[in-house]
Design an enzyme around this catalytic site. Sequence first.
Site, short mmCIF file in Angstrom:
data_model
loop_
_atom_site.label_atom_id
_atom_site.label_comp_id
_atom_site.label_asym_id
_atom_site.label_seq_id
_atom_site.Cartn_x
_atom_site.Cartn_y
_atom_site.Cartn_z
N LYS A 26 0.83 -1.21 0.00
CA LYS A 26 0.00 0.00 0.00
C LYS A 26 0.87 1.26 0.00
O LYS A 26 0.63 2.19 -0.78
CB LYS A 26 -0.94 -0.03 1.22
CG LYS A 26 -1.92 1.13 1.29
CD LYS A 26 -3.16 0.75 2.06
CE LYS A 26 -2.96 0.55 3.54
NZ LYS A 26 -2.73 1.81 4.28
N ARG A 31 2.83 5.97 -3.29
CA ARG A 31 3.99 6.76 -3.71
C ARG A 31 4.23 6.62 -5.21
O ARG A 31 4.60 7.59 -5.89
CB ARG A 31 5.22 6.34 -2.92
CG ARG A 31 5.16 6.79 -1.44
CD ARG A 31 6.13 6.00 -0.60
NE ARG A 31 6.26 6.49 0.78
CZ ARG A 31 5.37 6.25 1.75
NH1 ARG A 31 4.26 5.57 1.52
NH2 ARG A 31 5.58 6.71 2.99
N GLY A 98 -5.21 7.80 5.46
CA GLY A 98 -4.33 8.80 6.08
C GLY A 98 -3.09 9.04 5.24
O GLY A 98 -2.62 10.18 5.12
N ARG A 126 -8.98 12.04 12.18
CA ARG A 126 -7.55 11.85 12.40
C ARG A 126 -6.78 13.18 12.33
O ARG A 126 -7.16 14.09 11.61
CB ARG A 126 -7.00 10.85 11.37
CG ARG A 126 -7.65 9.50 11.56
CD ARG A 126 -7.16 8.47 10.58
NE ARG A 126 -5.77 8.15 10.76
CZ ARG A 126 -5.08 7.34 9.94
NH1 ARG A 126 -5.68 6.81 8.89
NH2 ARG A 126 -3.83 7.06 10.19
N ASP A 323 1.74 -1.17 11.74
CA ASP A 323 0.40 -1.61 11.34
C ASP A 323 0.12 -3.06 11.76
O ASP A 323 -0.98 -3.56 11.50
CB ASP A 323 0.24 -1.49 9.82
CG ASP A 323 0.26 -0.02 9.38
OD1 ASP A 323 -0.14 0.85 10.19
OD2 ASP A 323 0.68 0.25 8.25
#
Length: 441
Positions: A26, A31, A98, A126, A323
């Site tokens: 991800k 990117r 995010g 957030r 994560d």
Amino acid sequence: MFAPHRPLTAHPAAALSGSVRVPGDKSISHRALMFAALAIGQTSIEGLLEGEDVLRTAAAMRALGAHIVCEAGVWRVQGVGIGGLAEPEDVLDMGNSGTAARLLAGILATHPIFSVMTGDASLRRRPMRRVTEPLSACGAMFHTRAGGRLPMSIEGARDPLPIDHRLQVASAQVKSALLLAGLNARGTTRIEEPAATRDHTENMLAHFGADIRVEPAGAGRMITLAGQPELRAADITVPGDPSSAAFLQVAAILIPDSHITVQGIGLNPLRTGLMLTLREMGATLIVTNERIEGGEPVGDCVASFGALSAVDVPAERAPSMIDEYPILAVACAHARGTSRLRGLAELRVKESDRLEGTAALLAANGVAVTIAGDDLLIRGTGAVPEGGGMVSTHMDHRLAMSALVLGSSASRPVRVDDTAFIDTSFPGFVPLMNSLGCQLA
Ligand code: S3P
């Protein structure tokens, strides 16, 4: 975009087996789309994660003027060059992501355009100040809701200044936002991070021809980027996401007689904290066929069933497995002894309050768990957890997948209130797990 509330039950499973791939990483996928959109020429991307989060990034980069198409699984991006993005006609909706929101804030900060960004109910809770404050130093103006929350408006700087900043939190998202802003500032951007975090931005900027230097600085790193380089299109192969592979690996370790091979997983050392921790607990994880693909280390990994003992995970390891704590906590529930996972304050500001959510997930299924300050303590007995509970996932994909692995490895089924958000990072998770022997229905 999501079908609201997709409840699901994980029934206890017998041995899992198979050899599979997981979707693309991800972090690297976001990117790849962003850098390709800022480069000159056409970039082809193979293995891109086609999850909701990354599709939001693709939509945003298109709205800003990049030409992006997908043909037969290969994504082709025609970039506009640094500083070449155009004002979007509408609000940029980053959904649940995010990473998309924060990295894009960096890009927009040094484009002389006006934009408004929002997200779903989870993302709108957030904190954005961690990027808007340091990014303001380049001359951009951000207006947010109270508490630095989305929606926010961004007026990018007309003559952007380079930023010299030491990060307050070890966050790859904040680091990347500042580096992305630095691309269109005249002069040298310097970012110091207190601890090394995933370096996909640095690797990919080098791959696209930027002048970037990374040096050790205390316990962390100093990154120096020369502004206004010409990024040249450069093809990318995205490795399998180690954060997604984690669910399959832990399921194999916890369910008797299981063996699962995950092929082509990213093994960047700043992402492998979970594998290190599982090995410390006694797990068997064998990596073969190690190679470099698209500038990132990749390998195949076989995970097999085995008994686990408790572990004490130091806070310094958190960035390399940030994560993976919910699924590690499920493994700790099976281990013999009390595990202590230290320094988890950052989990409170993920897609949900993951510290509370992970504790609640375990407690609802008969596992003794305590939050002590920023640490999570999990009392494993070495026996299979009871299960039988209902888990609330609070719009959080990783809590949903962790709960399904818990139910697959517990004595009684575990019900999950909503699995729709799994599509943000791991489309096809449920059929893939079922193809390995799980009973998710
Ligand atoms: C990410 C960095 C991490 C991680 C997120 C992806 C990235 O966030 O939790 O899923 O791609 O840079 P932080 O850098 O804020 O810890």
